[in-house]
Enzyme design. Structure first.
Site, PDB file in Angstrom:
ATOM      1  CB  CYS A  85      44.694  38.179  44.465  1.00  0.00           C
ATOM      2  SG  CYS A  85      43.075  37.573  43.969  1.00  0.00           S
ATOM      3  CG  PHE A  86      41.574  39.977  40.528  1.00  0.00           C
ATOM      4  CD1 PHE A  86      42.337  39.134  39.730  1.00  0.00           C
ATOM      5  CD2 PHE A  86      40.343  39.519  40.959  1.00  0.00           C
ATOM      6  CE1 PHE A  86      41.895  37.884  39.375  1.00  0.00           C
ATOM      7  CE2 PHE A  86      39.887  38.263  40.607  1.00  0.00           C
ATOM      8  CZ  PHE A  86      40.668  37.430  39.808  1.00  0.00           C
TER       9      PHE A  86
END
Length: 172
Positions: A152-153
């Site tokens: 996600c990052f």
């Protein structure tokens, strides 16, 4: 597309797998064939996670990986970092794979060991994976049999910086 694809999920009882099950159960072209978990074999996924009752009531198994690869059009690896590399040699080349862990996101062995702070036990397969952020690598993903799904990052940062990629000279 009228034919459903048979998919299996290894590591079926973790958070990522639960979200994947929820999404795929409603996909018109997907049939979830196997949910794999060594710790929960024999139980229904909905018995472990009641919110899946009447959504997905499949029984979890610990099916042989060779058999699983032959019976699946696609296998999702929803395992903790470090675990997918332990089983990849058994299934790679036999079916399509999408790895949701960090095991095959980095092509360089040195970079993997630096950033993940652990040895990689299946480094011969690092180059066989396409880093799969679809908004950026759509054409490569279409022709790849092995996809390393971004976290996600990384997705957030990549998508935010993509419009100015030509202005960035290095990242360390």
């Amino acid at each position: 597309m009228s034919k459903k694809i048979n998919i299996s999920i290894i590591g079926a009882t973790g958070y990522t797998a639960l979200e994947l099950i929820r999404i795929l159960q409603n996909h018109p072209y997907v049939d979830i064939k196997y949910l794999i978990s060594a710790n929960h074999a024999g139980q229904k996924i909905s018995d472990i996670y009641p919110h899946l009752l009447n959504v997905c009531d499949l029984q979890i198994s610990n099916t042989d990986l060779d058999e699983l690869a032959v019976k699946s059009d696609l296998i999702f690896l929803a395992l903790p970092n470090g675990e997918a590399q332990k089983i990849i040699s058994t299934i790679i080349g036999k079916t399509k794979i999408i790895d949701l862990s960090g095991d095959f996101r980095v092509k360089s062995l040195e970079a993997y060991e630096k950033y993940y702070d652990q040895k990689h036990s299946s480094s011969e397969h690092l180059e066989k994976f396409t880093y799969g952020i679809s908004e950026i690598n759509k054409e490569k993903i279409k022709i790849s049999n092995n996809i390393a799904n971004p976290g996600c990052f990384a997705s957030t940062i990549s998508l935010a910086l993509f419009p100015i990629k030509d202005l960035i000279s290095s990242v360390d």
